[in-house]
Design a protein around this motif. Structure first.
Motif, mmCIF file in Angstrom:
data_model
loop_
_atom_site.group_PDB
_atom_site.id
_atom_site.type_symbol
_atom_site.label_atom_id
_atom_site.label_comp_id
_atom_site.label_asym_id
_atom_site.label_seq_id
_atom_site.Cartn_x
_atom_site.Cartn_y
_atom_site.Cartn_z
ATOM 1 N N LEU A 24 0.881 -1.164 0.000
ATOM 2 C CA LEU A 24 0.000 0.000 0.000
ATOM 3 C C LEU A 24 0.920 1.215 0.000
ATOM 4 O O LEU A 24 1.281 1.739 1.046
ATOM 5 C CB LEU A 24 -0.915 -0.023 1.230
ATOM 6 N N SER B 67 -6.913 6.840 -1.346
ATOM 7 C CA SER B 67 -7.276 5.472 -0.998
ATOM 8 C C SER B 67 -6.463 4.962 0.192
ATOM 9 O O SER B 67 -6.996 4.270 1.061
ATOM 10 C CB SER B 67 -7.077 4.546 -2.197
ATOM 11 N N ALA B 68 -5.172 5.304 0.234
ATOM 12 C CA ALA B 68 -4.341 4.886 1.372
ATOM 13 C C ALA B 68 -4.882 5.457 2.677
ATOM 14 O O ALA B 68 -4.844 4.787 3.716
ATOM 15 C CB ALA B 68 -2.897 5.318 1.155
ATOM 16 N N TRP C 151 -7.538 3.243 4.027
ATOM 17 C CA TRP C 151 -7.209 1.869 4.347
ATOM 18 C C TRP C 151 -7.344 1.519 5.830
ATOM 19 O O TRP C 151 -7.858 0.434 6.158
ATOM 20 C CB TRP C 151 -5.807 1.508 3.832
ATOM 21 N N TYR D 145 -2.754 -6.982 7.495
ATOM 22 C CA TYR D 145 -2.586 -5.532 7.368
ATOM 23 C C TYR D 145 -1.531 -5.073 8.368
ATOM 24 O O TYR D 145 -1.665 -5.284 9.573
ATOM 25 C CB TYR D 145 -3.915 -4.823 7.623
ATOM 26 N N VAL E 49 -3.851 -1.173 -3.262
ATOM 27 C CA VAL E 49 -3.990 0.092 -2.543
ATOM 28 C C VAL E 49 -5.254 0.834 -2.960
ATOM 29 O O VAL E 49 -5.890 1.527 -2.143
ATOM 30 C CB VAL E 49 -2.733 0.976 -2.719
ATOM 31 N N PRO F 245 -10.075 0.239 -1.613
ATOM 32 C CA PRO F 245 -11.131 0.948 -0.878
ATOM 33 C C PRO F 245 -11.771 2.088 -1.643
ATOM 34 O O PRO F 245 -13.005 2.205 -1.681
ATOM 35 C CB PRO F 245 -10.404 1.463 0.376
#
Length: 393
Positions: free
Chosen positions: A63, A83-84, A87, A104, A339, A342
């Motif tokens: 990611l 997006s990161a 996460w 994760y 990554v 989401p």
């Protein structure tokens, strides 16, 4: 976008038993879209002959909105960062919904250069990334080895990107499938060779490299070869950060897992086969051992190759297909599929439910490639293979 329209409770008014949403492709992106849509009360069907068996089975799961920020890709970098940022919440929600963890980790990433030339190459990119305001901090060799004593003494320098994390894509697929099933999504195991075979109010094409045959979009396969090593004895590897480096001009990454596994990758090849070659294994292992000498004692447990879905501008294709009512694309993620999972799921789901595209979608819609698709290929062609039905990250 759904003809039935959203209900006051956030779902969709129920008509006949026809699916509200069909998702073609059960890689991380397709599964996340299915989960989010099912959470909103939509009737969801997922089409894939072998969920999780394609490129996500090969992907390393970095990611990396900072380390993957490259020259000329500012809009894409913005989407990666967005997006990161989603996460942590996405991971916590998914772990609860699936009842399972999926590797994760937030240890951060070290970017290193073995030689003076390697360090100069890396430094040009850090300067660009810092100019974008991204969090990356150069470190002296002694500071690097304070963080990771396993690094080779020859390493000339590097930088730390504390916000670049990792997840295990194989476990992620399992968790997403469990969460989607618990939310009410159902599976259809057959391959889809033509979108006319799909009966739903909205169809989301998340078929990775297979999207080209289904939609005519300019998505091409970009081969990546990856190795998996295992630490001797029980326990985790003797380093905890993701290490991305340059070793005598060879680019390589090392991703440690709590299980003792280390993922080493990856080649970038403009070809469509999935054969593992001796030359690629040699180059990757040599670069990896140059950076972390202890890896020479690790067991080589797997070699594999997958196909990333590349696009002409290296950015994903997200949103409604021009001239194809009720068909959305969620493909072309190239090396960023994990990554971007989401934000892709959130944006596509919101578009399905409200019919209103989020402004974040604007640079990535299919119409930017108007004229690039051949009308004769749209919606036709051979059935996508299991690997092509994946997100091809």
């Amino acid at each position: 976008m759904l003809s039935g329209g959203p209900s006051p409770t956030g779902g969709v008014n129920r008509g006949p038993a026809r699916a509200d949403v069909a998702v073609v492709g059960a890689g991380p992106v397709g599964l996340a879209v299915a989960w989010r849509c099912a959470q909103r009360g939509l009737r969801v069907v997922v089409h894939d002959p072998a969920p999780g068996s394609g490129a996500s089975h090969v992907a390393a799961g970095m990611l990396a909105p900072v380390a993957e920020a490259y020259f000329g890709e500012r809009k894409l970098t913005g989407l990666l960062a967005e997006s990161a940022a989603r996460w942590p919440g996405f991971a916590a929600e998914l772990a609860e919904a699936a009842g399972a963890e999926f590797g994760y980790r937030t240890d951060g990433t070290l970017v290193v250069g073995l030689t003076a030339d390697d360090l100069a190459e890396a430094g040009r990119l850090w300067t660009y990334q810092q100019g974008l305001g991204l969090p990356i901090t150069p470190l002296r060799p002694s500071e690097l080895r304070d963080r990771e004593p396993a690094l080779a003494p020859r390493v000339r320098g590097g930088a730390v990107a504390p916000g670049d994390h990792q997840v295990d894509p194989r476990r992620l697929v399992t968790a997403l499938r469990a969460a989607a099933e618990r939310a009410g999504a159902v599976w259809r195991p057959g391959a889809v060779g033509d979108l006319s075979q799909v009966d739903a109010r909205v169809t989301v094409v998340a078929a990775g490299c297979g999207a080209a045959a289904l939609t005519g979009l300019p998505v091409r396969p970009v081969k990546g070869q990856v190795l998996r090593l295992r630490a001797p004895g029980p326990g985790a590897p003797d380093f905890r950060h993701v290490i991305r480096g340059y070793a005598d001009g060879e680019s390589v990454y090392l991703v440690p897992r709590d299980s003792g596994e280390v993922v080493v990758g990856a080649t970038v090849e403009e070809r469509a086969d999935t054969e593992v070659t001796g030359g690629a294994v040699l180059r990757l292992l040599r670069a990896a051992v140059d950076l972390v000498p202890g890896l020479a004692e690790y067991e080589l447990v797997e070699t594999s190759a997958g196909l990333r879905p590349g696009t002409p501008d290296n950015a994903p294709i997200l949103g409604a297909l021009p001239g194809r009512p009720g068909v959305l694309a969620a493909t072309g993620h190239h090396r960023h599929g994990i990554v971007l999972t989401p934000v892709t799921a959130d944006l596509v789901t919101e578009l399905i439910v409200t019919g209103e595209p989020d402004p974040l979608l604007a640079p990535f819609t299919p119409d930017r490639f108007a004229g690039a698709a051949s009308p004769a290929t749209v919606g036709r062609g051979r059935p996508a293979s299991a690997s092509e039905e994946e997100t091809c990250n």
